[in-house]
Write an enzyme that holds these catalytic residues in place. Structure first.
Site, PDB file in Angstrom:
ATOM      1  CD  GLU A   1      -5.011   6.657   0.467  1.00  0.00           C
ATOM      2  OE1 GLU A   1      -4.943   5.170   0.332  1.00  0.00           O
ATOM      3  OE2 GLU A   1      -4.363   7.144   1.391  1.00  0.00           O
TER       4      GLU A   1
ATOM      5  CG  HIS B   1      -1.730   1.272   1.288  1.00  0.00           C
ATOM      6  ND1 HIS B   1      -3.336   1.224   1.055  1.00  0.00           N
ATOM      7  CD2 HIS B   1      -1.741   2.588   1.706  1.00  0.00           C
ATOM      8  CE1 HIS B   1      -3.644   2.376   1.248  1.00  0.00           C
ATOM      9  NE2 HIS B   1      -2.740   3.276   1.681  1.00  0.00           N
ATOM     10  CD  GLU B   2       1.483   3.607   3.566  1.00  0.00           C
ATOM     11  OE1 GLU B   2       1.673   4.769   3.082  1.00  0.00           O
ATOM     12  OE2 GLU B   2       0.653   3.436   4.093  1.00  0.00           O
TER      13      GLU B   2
ATOM     14  CG  HIS C   1       0.418   6.568  -0.542  1.00  0.00           C
ATOM     15  ND1 HIS C   1      -0.419   7.194  -1.008  1.00  0.00           N
ATOM     16  CD2 HIS C   1      -0.194   5.677   0.637  1.00  0.00           C
ATOM     17  CE1 HIS C   1      -1.857   6.906  -0.472  1.00  0.00           C
ATOM     18  NE2 HIS C   1      -1.608   6.132   0.577  1.00  0.00           N
TER      19      HIS C   1
END
Length: 489
Positions: free
Chosen positions: A284, A254-255, A258
């Site tokens: 997101e 997830h990170e 970003h």
């Protein structure tokens, strides 16, 4: 030099100072000594005062009046500078500095109170943060809705009313899908203990697979995973539970979503207003598509299953199909960051309603825990057992990030659209991902969306990438198809 050149030179220094401020925040959440919290709050407050003074410098108005954009990129730069200047001018310097100082302290207080399950100990700090954010929202709204003004900081052009309408459209299909799934047989999860060092080593491998550039980044541990920075210094954090390796692996992916967005922006935009992701909803969309549509796909989990067997040995799941079902197991858990794709948006909807009521003055901070627990039981069918599984689980409100939560669901909506277009244009994607190669997908996203940074408005950059106007339909279709197939609905 022209007015445009003077303005951009001035702005470059401001952007550089903002990156320094972000680095202080990263340090605070990862390696800062515990006893430094008070001093760090003063440092961050002082730097915010400098940034506020620069962002409201009287020369900016003159430069904006005289500047002529040399091209479309220049026009986007001026649009972003004008927007920032207009917003910052509405917020008194005293208030900006106080918000920075108080929220810096509040993060440490939140972490301490969360650790000892102490809501009462956190409430005075949270009350102060809410008061400051109400004041900021009121200043920005200039008579309008203060919550809308705060949302606009994370998703330009979006309003609470539009978000509520989106959630109203999503909720019936999500709830209906959830009810069907919970009536079906649940898959087995992983069992055993998974050592921290092995988890971190495999999480680094996952970050590499998803395109993270280690020459411009690093990974560290934090209470709440996050990504920080842009350009040539983009850092990520993760966390480890020795009984739940998915927490570490999917937090990392997830990170990286970003971070890959920031690393993928055209280098010519570095240290300029458009040299960052254009909004948190678009941000997101990258992290959620990396984590879910790609990272939790049958193809990629087949590869991950093999790597986990090599690293950890047996862990209670006999084949790749069982592993795919385990990774995508639907259950009404307490924690938003650990929620499955079906429940995740329901978590966000609850937080949206609560924080909107807080900022509007319709909910008192003293009543927040009771309101949270009541809403959670109504939405998820179980009672909150302890504050760290309830209102103390997220760092956002201690950071003053009111208006941020709905961008997670907006990102899911954008991700549904983007991956629909991606799959239509990249044949053979599953075959590549089954071998652990995600580069075709991440390369498509980098070319179609990430490289533009803030060149276009949020919905516009998604529309350009997809070729159609974004809405919630593709996300809901994807969820119903995926989980209908997994659970035999």
């Amino acid at each position: 030099m022209s007015a445009y050149d003077d303005l951009m030179a001035f702005q470059r220094q401001t952007e550089a100072l903002a990156q320094v401020a972000g680095r202080l925040g990263w340090d605070q959440e990862t390696v800062m000594p515990e006893g430094a919290a008070g001093q760090r709050a003063e440092e961050i407050g002082a730097l915010e005062a400098v940034l506020h003074a620069r962002r409201t410098d009287p020369r900016i108005a003159g430069w904006l009046a005289e500047a002529v954009a040399p091209d479309a990129v220049g026009a986007a730069q001026l649009r972003q500078i004008r927007r920032s200047y207009d917003r910052t001018m509405k917020v008194p310097a005293r208030l900006a500095e106080e918000i920075a100082r108080v929220t810096s302290l509040a993060q440490g207080i939140w972490a301490e109170c969360r650790g000892r399950e102490d809501v009462a100990g956190f409430l005075p700090t949270l009350r102060k943060v809410v008061e400051l954010k109400r004041e900021e929202g009121g200043a920005l709204a200039a008579g309008g809705d203060p919550y809308d003004a705060l949302v606009d900081d994370y998703e330009p052009g979006m309003t609470g009313t539009a978000i509520a309408a989106m959630f109203d459209a999503m909720r019936p299909r999500l709830v209906a899908l959830r009810e069907k799934i919970l009536g079906a047989e649940a898959p087995h999860g992983v069992v055993g203990r998974f050592g921290q060092e092995d988890q971190l080593a495999l999480s680094r491998e996952l970050a590499t697979a998803f395109g993270y550039d280690w020459s411009r980044g690093r990974v560290d541990l934090a209470v709440h995973p996050f990504s920080s920075g842009s350009g040539h210094d983009v850092r990520i954090t993760t966390r480890v539970s020795e009984t739940d390796p998915f927490n570490c692996f999917y937090s990392t992916i997830h990170e990286v979503g970003h971070a890959a967005y920031e690393q993928g922006i055209d280098p010519a935009f570095a240290l300029t207003p458009i040299g960052q992701g254009v909004s948190m909803g678009v941000h997101e969309s990258q992290s959620r598509s990396y984590e879910n549509q790609l990272g939790r796909s049958r193809a990629f989990t087949g590869w991950l299953y093999g790597r986990m067997r090599e690293v950890f040995g047996e862990f209670g799941i006999g084949d790749a199909e069982g592993f795919y079902r385990a990774v995508n197991r639907v259950h009404p858990g307490y924690i938003r960051t650990e929620a499955d794709e079906v429940h995740y948006n329901l978590h966000v909807m609850m937080r949206f309603d609560l924080e909107r009521a807080l900022i509007r003055g319709e909910l008192d901070v003293a009543d927040l825990e009771a309101a949270w627990n009541e809403r959670f039981r109504a939405d998820f069918g179980v009672a909150v057992d302890r504050p760290s599984n309830g209102m103390l689980q997220d760092v956002h409100w201690s950071c003053g990030l009111f208006g941020y939560f709905p961008t997670y669901s907006l990102g899911n909506v954008y991700a549904g659209c983007l991956v629909k277009a991606l799959r239509a244009e990249v044949p053979g994607l599953d075959g590549m991902m089954a071998a652990g190669d995600v580069s075709a997908a991440t390369g498509w996203l980098r070319e179609r969306l990430q490289r533009h940074g803030g060149l276009y408005e949020p919905r516009d950059v998604v529309r350009r990438a997809c070729g159609f106007e974004p809405d919630e339909g593709p996300l809901l279709d994807y969820l119903e198809a995926k989980f209908g197939e997994i659970y035999g609905l």
